[in-house]
Write a protein that holds these residues in place. Sequence first.
Motif, short mmCIF file in Angstrom:
data_model
loop_
_atom_site.label_atom_id
_atom_site.label_comp_id
_atom_site.label_asym_id
_atom_site.label_seq_id
_atom_site.Cartn_x
_atom_site.Cartn_y
_atom_site.Cartn_z
N VAL A 6 -1.24 8.35 2.94
CA VAL A 6 -0.55 9.26 3.94
C VAL A 6 0.24 7.50 4.35
O VAL A 6 0.91 7.96 4.86
N GLU A 7 -0.70 7.07 4.92
CA GLU A 7 -0.23 6.24 5.73
C GLU A 7 -1.69 5.01 5.61
O GLU A 7 -2.69 5.23 6.16
N THR A 8 -0.64 3.92 6.05
CA THR A 8 -2.09 2.72 7.05
C THR A 8 -1.08 2.16 8.27
O THR A 8 -0.64 2.11 8.68
N LEU A 9 -2.76 1.33 8.02
CA LEU A 9 -2.16 0.44 9.59
C LEU A 9 -3.27 -0.83 9.35
O LEU A 9 -4.18 -0.74 8.85
N ALA A 68 -10.96 -15.47 10.62
CA ALA A 68 -10.22 -15.29 10.54
C ALA A 68 -10.45 -13.98 9.82
O ALA A 68 -10.91 -13.60 9.40
N SER A 69 -9.81 -12.38 10.49
CA SER A 69 -10.60 -11.24 10.19
C SER A 69 -9.61 -10.22 9.66
O SER A 69 -8.43 -10.32 10.27
N HIS A 70 -9.90 -9.48 9.12
CA HIS A 70 -8.26 -9.34 8.52
C HIS A 70 -8.76 -7.69 8.56
O HIS A 70 -10.23 -7.54 7.40
N ALA A 71 -8.19 -6.28 8.66
CA ALA A 71 -8.64 -4.83 8.19
C ALA A 71 -7.97 -3.98 7.61
O ALA A 71 -6.67 -4.14 8.47
N ARG A 72 -7.83 -2.94 7.01
CA ARG A 72 -6.56 -2.13 6.31
C ARG A 72 -7.07 -0.78 6.55
O ARG A 72 -8.19 -0.93 6.50
N TYR A 73 -6.02 0.20 7.61
CA TYR A 73 -7.04 1.48 8.02
C TYR A 73 -6.12 2.10 6.48
O TYR A 73 -4.88 1.59 6.63
N ALA A 74 -6.81 3.79 5.41
CA ALA A 74 -6.03 4.04 5.04
C ALA A 74 -6.17 5.81 5.22
O ALA A 74 -7.40 6.30 4.89
N LEU A 75 -5.00 6.45 5.67
CA LEU A 75 -5.30 7.59 5.78
C LEU A 75 -4.91 8.64 4.36
O LEU A 75 -3.77 8.04 4.18
N LEU A 76 -5.60 8.86 3.71
CA LEU A 76 -5.62 9.28 2.60
C LEU A 76 -5.14 10.94 2.89
O LEU A 76 -5.38 11.32 3.73
N GLU A 77 -4.14 11.59 1.16
CA GLU A 77 -3.95 12.96 1.53
C GLU A 77 -4.67 14.15 1.37
O GLU A 77 -4.84 15.07 1.85
N VAL A 129 -10.80 9.47 5.77
CA VAL A 129 -9.92 8.14 6.14
C VAL A 129 -11.03 6.71 6.05
O VAL A 129 -11.78 6.27 5.98
N TRP A 130 -10.28 5.45 5.33
CA TRP A 130 -11.46 4.53 4.66
C TRP A 130 -10.95 3.19 5.52
O TRP A 130 -9.52 3.08 5.67
#
Length: 194
Positions: free
Chosen positions: A115-118, A128-137, A141-142
Amino acid sequence: MWKRRLFFSLLLLIGLPLLGVRGGFALLDAWRDADAGSWRALGRPAEMPTAIVDATMYVVYVRGQDGSLFVCDHRGQTRDNACWQEVEQVGERDYDVEHANTYRGEIPAPPGTVVETLDLSRHFAERASHARYALLEDGSVWLWDYHADANWSLVLLACGPVLGLGLGVVIVALWWGAAGLRALLRRRQERAER
């Protein structure tokens, strides 16, 4: 005979460190690929989330259908939705976290319809650190995260040639020592036969 032994000794002392450099790069590639991560489930809050509101590297805020705000601090337990708490407002942002700064490598797709990512990133000196949050249908939240450290990479790269040179020195020393011991025993035997 000694010229051939000297040639092979130099070959070992040069070749093994070069092989160690190649091994260091291979190990670094394998470590980076293995560490490129997989998605981790953070569960879902009590109210069906509709949007990701904000996040830091360790905390994510989502808005529920009824307008409520939930936070998950995923440094602790995330199983059985244990990290989700209802809050009144979003906490302070980390000053060193950049939002919408996408990781430039390949990120695997999350396990469901998104649905949405950040995207977030943090850079500190050689880290360096990277993160991606994902809201699924389905309302779950992942999190996908990746951490890189140039110092650790340099250690991996430096270990290869150092270990290669060390191994070369040991092999050459044993080889020359064995040759010297054989020559010494041969001389003693020749003297004993006289």
